[in-house]
Design a protein around this motif. Structure first.
Motif, PDB file in Angstrom:
ATOM      1  N   PHE A 121       0.832  -1.202   0.000  1.00 29.26           N
ATOM      2  CA  PHE A 121       0.000   0.000   0.000  1.00 29.26           C
ATOM      3  C   PHE A 121       0.868   1.253   0.000  1.00 29.26           C
ATOM      4  O   PHE A 121       0.637   2.189  -0.757  1.00 29.26           O
ATOM      5  CB  PHE A 121      -0.932  -0.002   1.214  1.00 29.26           C
ATOM      6  N   THR A 122       1.884   1.256   0.848  1.00 29.21           N
ATOM      7  CA  THR A 122       2.769   2.420   0.952  1.00 29.21           C
ATOM      8  C   THR A 122       3.522   2.651  -0.357  1.00 29.21           C
ATOM      9  O   THR A 122       3.622   3.788  -0.828  1.00 29.21           O
ATOM     10  CB  THR A 122       3.767   2.229   2.113  1.00 29.21           C
ATOM     11  N   LEU A 123       4.045   1.566  -0.951  1.00 32.59           N
ATOM     12  CA  LEU A 123       4.779   1.719  -2.210  1.00 32.59           C
ATOM     13  C   LEU A 123       3.863   2.201  -3.340  1.00 32.59           C
ATOM     14  O   LEU A 123       4.227   3.104  -4.103  1.00 32.59           O
ATOM     15  CB  LEU A 123       5.442   0.398  -2.598  1.00 32.59           C
ATOM     16  N   GLY A 124       2.683   1.605  -3.455  1.00 32.96           N
ATOM     17  CA  GLY A 124       1.754   1.997  -4.520  1.00 32.96           C
ATOM     18  C   GLY A 124       1.289   3.431  -4.376  1.00 32.96           C
ATOM     19  O   GLY A 124       1.276   4.200  -5.353  1.00 32.96           O
ATOM     20  N   PHE A 125       0.903   3.802  -3.177  1.00 31.32           N
ATOM     21  CA  PHE A 125       0.424   5.166  -2.949  1.00 31.32           C
ATOM     22  C   PHE A 125       1.553   6.173  -3.142  1.00 31.32           C
ATOM     23  O   PHE A 125       1.357   7.227  -3.743  1.00 31.32           O
ATOM     24  CB  PHE A 125      -0.174   5.288  -1.548  1.00 31.32           C
ATOM     25  N   SER A 126       2.745   5.845  -2.646  1.00 29.07           N
ATOM     26  CA  SER A 126       3.886   6.762  -2.787  1.00 29.07           C
ATOM     27  C   SER A 126       4.263   6.955  -4.257  1.00 29.07           C
ATOM     28  O   SER A 126       4.574   8.073  -4.679  1.00 29.07           O
ATOM     29  CB  SER A 126       5.087   6.232  -2.023  1.00 29.07           C
ATOM     30  N   LEU A 127       4.240   5.869  -5.017  1.00 26.40           N
ATOM     31  CA  LEU A 127       4.560   5.974  -6.448  1.00 26.40           C
ATOM     32  C   LEU A 127       3.564   6.889  -7.157  1.00 26.40           C
ATOM     33  O   LEU A 127       3.955   7.777  -7.924  1.00 26.40           O
ATOM     34  CB  LEU A 127       4.549   4.584  -7.095  1.00 26.40           C
ATOM     35  N   LEU A 128       2.289   6.698  -6.904  1.00 26.24           N
ATOM     36  CA  LEU A 128       1.277   7.538  -7.544  1.00 26.24           C
ATOM     37  C   LEU A 128       1.381   8.987  -7.093  1.00 26.24           C
ATOM     38  O   LEU A 128       1.273   9.918  -7.905  1.00 26.24           O
ATOM     39  CB  LEU A 128      -0.115   7.005  -7.245  1.00 26.24           C
ATOM     40  N   ALA A 186      -6.440  13.495  -6.646  1.00 25.12           N
ATOM     41  CA  ALA A 186      -7.821  13.005  -6.599  1.00 25.12           C
ATOM     42  C   ALA A 186      -7.784  11.563  -6.085  1.00 25.12           C
ATOM     43  O   ALA A 186      -7.299  10.655  -6.767  1.00 25.12           O
ATOM     44  CB  ALA A 186      -8.451  13.067  -7.974  1.00 25.12           C
ATOM     45  N   MET A 187      -8.287  11.353  -4.888  1.00 26.73           N
ATOM     46  CA  MET A 187      -8.206  10.033  -4.239  1.00 26.73           C
ATOM     47  C   MET A 187      -8.850   8.891  -5.033  1.00 26.73           C
ATOM     48  O   MET A 187      -8.280   7.809  -5.088  1.00 26.73           O
ATOM     49  CB  MET A 187      -8.811  10.094  -2.840  1.00 26.73           C
TER      50      MET A 187
END
Length: 178
Positions: free
Chosen positions: A66-73, A92-93
């Motif tokens: 989750f952290t990697l995916g969200f940080s990348l985006l 935009a969430m």
């Protein structure tokens, strides 16, 4: 001192093996491990095996994903290259949900497989650890540590009373295929 490391009781029926476990535990004989060709319901509780910590690993891998995916985006869409697409804000969430979810699942699955292989010593090129080859086919095997339990004749008689087909004395911890 004896060179025998393990006493192996081989059973042809899972119910007889469970009866053998009961007999050994009634006489305070510690069981090293049990090897079966199929899963047997309730054997972990009977042997006192603690619950798996794999769900904790899954949660930590999911949190990392989750952290990697969200940080990348966030880095690509908000910080590094913000674009105005249709008047929507850069952060935009709802746009972040699918990619974050997929990366979470991917990292969790890969982490669980890696931990499973590491924990069970299933490294590439490693010979399997087997105490009795028949346990992979049609026999149910109870392994008793012979160094810890010194009364070998009592153990043999208890295993035979419970219905053991064979009682073997193993001088090595594991047998390899080589």
């Amino acid at each position: 001192m004896s060179t025998i490391k393990y006493i192996l009781g081989s059973f042809g029926d899972p119910d007889e093996m469970m009866h053998g476990i009961d007999k050994l535990q009634e006489n305070n004989i510690a069981i090293y491990d049990v090897f079966t060709p199929m899963p047997i319901h309730g054997i972990e509780a009977k042997l006192g095996v603690p619950p798996s910590r794999l769900p904790i690993v899954a949660f930590l891998c999911g949190l990392l994903g989750f952290t990697l995916g969200f940080s990348l985006l966030y880095y690509t869409m908000v910080y590094d290259w913000p674009m105005n697409i249709g008047g929507k804000p850069a952060f935009a969430m709802p746009n972040f949900v699918p990619v974050t979810f997929e990366v979470t699942i991917l990292i969790t699955a890969l982490g669980m497989v890696s931990v499973f292989f590491f924990r069970n010593h299933l490294f590439p090129g490693r010979a399997p650890r087997v105490m009795d080859f028949r346990a992979t086919n049609d026999r149910f095997v109870i392994a008793i540590d012979a160094q810890e339990n010194t009364d070998h004749t009592k153990i043999e008689s208890l295993l035979k009373e419970a219905g053991a087909i064979d009682v073997l004395h193993n001088e090595r911890k594991y047998v390899s295929y080589e």
